[in-house]
Design a protein around this motif. Sequence first.
Motif, short mmCIF file in Angstrom:
data_model
loop_
_atom_site.label_atom_id
_atom_site.label_comp_id
_atom_site.label_asym_id
_atom_site.label_seq_id
_atom_site.Cartn_x
_atom_site.Cartn_y
_atom_site.Cartn_z
N SER A 259 -3.21 -1.55 -5.66
CA SER A 259 -2.21 -0.56 -5.67
C SER A 259 -1.09 -1.07 -6.88
O SER A 259 0.10 -0.69 -6.49
CB SER A 259 -1.55 -0.29 -4.39
N ILE B 157 5.28 5.54 -14.05
CA ILE B 157 5.09 4.39 -13.53
C ILE B 157 5.71 4.13 -12.17
O ILE B 157 5.12 3.53 -11.17
CB ILE B 157 5.29 2.99 -14.53
N ASN B 158 7.08 4.37 -11.89
CA ASN B 158 7.77 4.47 -10.73
C ASN B 158 6.93 5.39 -9.93
O ASN B 158 7.07 4.75 -8.45
CB ASN B 158 9.20 4.44 -11.09
N HIS C 203 1.20 11.11 -8.45
CA HIS C 203 0.42 10.25 -9.17
C HIS C 203 -0.46 10.63 -9.96
O HIS C 203 -0.48 10.40 -11.07
CB HIS C 203 -0.52 9.38 -8.21
N GLY D 137 10.59 -0.65 -9.65
CA GLY D 137 10.58 0.74 -9.58
C GLY D 137 11.54 1.27 -8.48
O GLY D 137 12.17 2.11 -8.60
N GLU D 138 11.15 0.71 -7.27
CA GLU D 138 11.89 1.33 -6.13
C GLU D 138 13.44 0.73 -5.86
O GLU D 138 14.47 1.49 -5.67
CB GLU D 138 11.11 0.84 -4.80
N ILE E 264 6.21 -4.72 -9.96
CA ILE E 264 6.48 -3.54 -10.79
C ILE E 264 6.95 -2.56 -9.77
O ILE E 264 7.96 -1.82 -9.92
CB ILE E 264 5.50 -3.02 -11.71
N ASN E 265 6.22 -2.25 -8.75
CA ASN E 265 6.57 -1.28 -7.67
C ASN E 265 7.96 -1.70 -7.29
O ASN E 265 8.70 -0.82 -7.01
CB ASN E 265 5.29 -1.48 -6.67
N ALA F 34 4.02 6.38 -9.53
CA ALA F 34 2.70 5.82 -9.20
C ALA F 34 3.00 4.67 -8.23
O ALA F 34 2.20 4.58 -7.19
CB ALA F 34 1.77 5.44 -10.23
N GLY F 35 3.99 4.13 -8.38
CA GLY F 35 4.30 2.72 -7.41
C GLY F 35 4.73 3.36 -5.94
O GLY F 35 4.09 2.95 -5.22
N GLU F 36 5.55 4.38 -6.15
CA GLU F 36 5.95 4.97 -4.83
C GLU F 36 4.95 5.81 -4.15
O GLU F 36 4.83 5.83 -2.74
CB GLU F 36 7.13 5.81 -5.08
N GLN G 291 -4.02 7.76 -5.39
CA GLN G 291 -4.44 8.32 -6.68
C GLN G 291 -4.32 9.81 -6.56
O GLN G 291 -4.42 10.47 -7.41
CB GLN G 291 -5.75 7.73 -7.21
N HIS H 247 -3.55 1.11 -13.24
CA HIS H 247 -2.86 1.70 -11.78
C HIS H 247 -2.59 3.06 -12.13
O HIS H 247 -3.28 4.10 -11.18
CB HIS H 247 -1.43 1.10 -11.31
N VAL H 248 -1.79 3.40 -13.04
CA VAL H 248 -1.37 4.82 -13.10
C VAL H 248 -2.48 5.81 -13.55
O VAL H 248 -2.77 6.93 -12.75
CB VAL H 248 -0.45 4.84 -14.31
N ILE I 257 0.77 -1.43 -0.15
CA ILE I 257 -0.03 0.05 0.01
C ILE I 257 0.82 1.22 0.05
O ILE I 257 0.60 2.34 -0.83
CB ILE I 257 -1.05 -0.09 1.25
N HIS I 258 1.88 1.32 0.93
CA HIS I 258 2.68 2.54 1.09
C HIS I 258 3.87 2.44 0.31
O HIS I 258 4.59 3.69 0.52
CB HIS I 258 2.81 2.73 2.53
N GLY I 259 4.46 1.45 -0.13
CA GLY I 259 5.82 1.32 -0.66
C GLY I 259 6.92 0.71 0.32
O GLY I 259 6.48 0.76 1.44
N GLY J 32 1.34 5.60 -4.11
CA GLY J 32 0.10 4.90 -4.61
C GLY J 32 -1.20 5.50 -4.64
O GLY J 32 -1.98 4.95 -5.31
#
Lengths: 198, 198
Positions: free
Chosen positions: A103, B108-109, B122, A112-113, A108-109, B111-113, B117, A167-168, A18-20, B115
């Motif tokens: 989320s 995308i990255n 985002h 990204g991190e 993929i998340n 939006a991942g970090e 909306q 998502h995005v 949820i939060h990364g 989350g």
Amino acid sequence: MKSRRDDLVETALKLFYIHGFNATGIDRILAESGVAKMTLYKHFRSKDELILAALQLRDERFRNWLMAEMEKASADPEERLLSMFSALETWFLGKAFKGLGFSGCAFINAAGEFGDQAHPAHRLAAEHKRRIVDYLAELCRQAELPEPEKLAEQLALLKEGAIATAHVRNMPEAARTAEKMARVLIESAKAGDGGSAT
Amino acid sequence: MKSRRDDLVETALKLFYIHGFNATGIDRILAESGVAKMTLYKHFRSKDELILAALQLRDERFRNWLMAEMEKASADPEERLLSMFSALETWFLGKAFKGLGFSGCAFINAAGEFGDQAHPAHRLAAEHKRRIVDYLAELCRQAELPEPEKLAEQLALLKEGAIATAHVRNMPEAARTAEKMARVLIESAKAGDGGSAT
DNA sequence: TATAAAACAGACAGGTCTGTATATTTGTCA
DNA sequence: TGACAAATATACAGACCTGTCTGTTTTATA
């Protein structure tokens, strides 16, 4: 029989998703799981190890969920392949994993991190994706579709595109868009190659 | 005429893109850009504002780059559409933005970090994606392809899928996979609807 | 019930983070 | 050169982070 370790990984997965990963502190995971800090460091060497355990759980759980959805949707391999996109829609609408919502894709998340390809979390993400391609390829073979590996890669690419778009841009309908595209590509594969050898 | 502010945003974009937003501290951005901390807080209210400025720069730069690549590839709208995937391949191979390499899509990255909306970053990511869809739809119209908006969404989905696949699995060839899929889908659109009204 | 392993609470060390305050230096333009 | 704005260096506050240490309490098992 839920162990303290399981509580920990479960809560970690939820909060990381949820939060990364970097934004979620260990203290919060401990507070929400009700586990003591020393217990965490008895089970895991570091936060990084907890991250990997959470991702491993996610891999297992997500693939089990997806395969179950697809297998209950139809016995026909081709319809089963297409049902992946119905399952994705369920997920995008937050109805797949209770308490989690949607989320994006945890892998993929993670990629990204942890942008470095050599990072264990990134490697785990790559493995997760490959396992799904393998499953799709197996279904393509069962459906006797031509060039099953190639088609599996195409369907997997559609899945990734749908996830990122949903998502995005907050567009759960991307699942249906991808489904329509999949139908076209499967028909094209059949026509273009050896589908009907009559 | 590069201002201190520009140096700051430029360096921030680079570090955020490579190492992530939360993982990149302000001190590192200051050290690499050679700017004093007070100067940063004279130009930006907070780190979040710097993140937004970096993403805005990325949006502008990426779209300019992509459109330029596509426009120089061909004058024909349909070929221009397909050339997007050649441009993506260039990007995936790290040849698009000097000093940056390829670390996936910055949006995308983001939006991942971030989350949520409703988070400004985002929202900016969603806007970026929409602008690209708009551009693709315009090209579809120029090519007189049927249902241009729908086809643009499909091509955009292929683009997102190629990016995610290329990054997570380290597979730059995903660009070519997506290109082949795009060809099939465009042909299908022409055949299935009013392409050749003869 | 006795014993041992597991989990607990809570303080703490050492580092990093964002953001602020102060005082000095640089650069520009008249 | 003189005046003013911009950028600088540096220190610091306060919060948060990961990971460790100590000692107590719970839990499981024999």
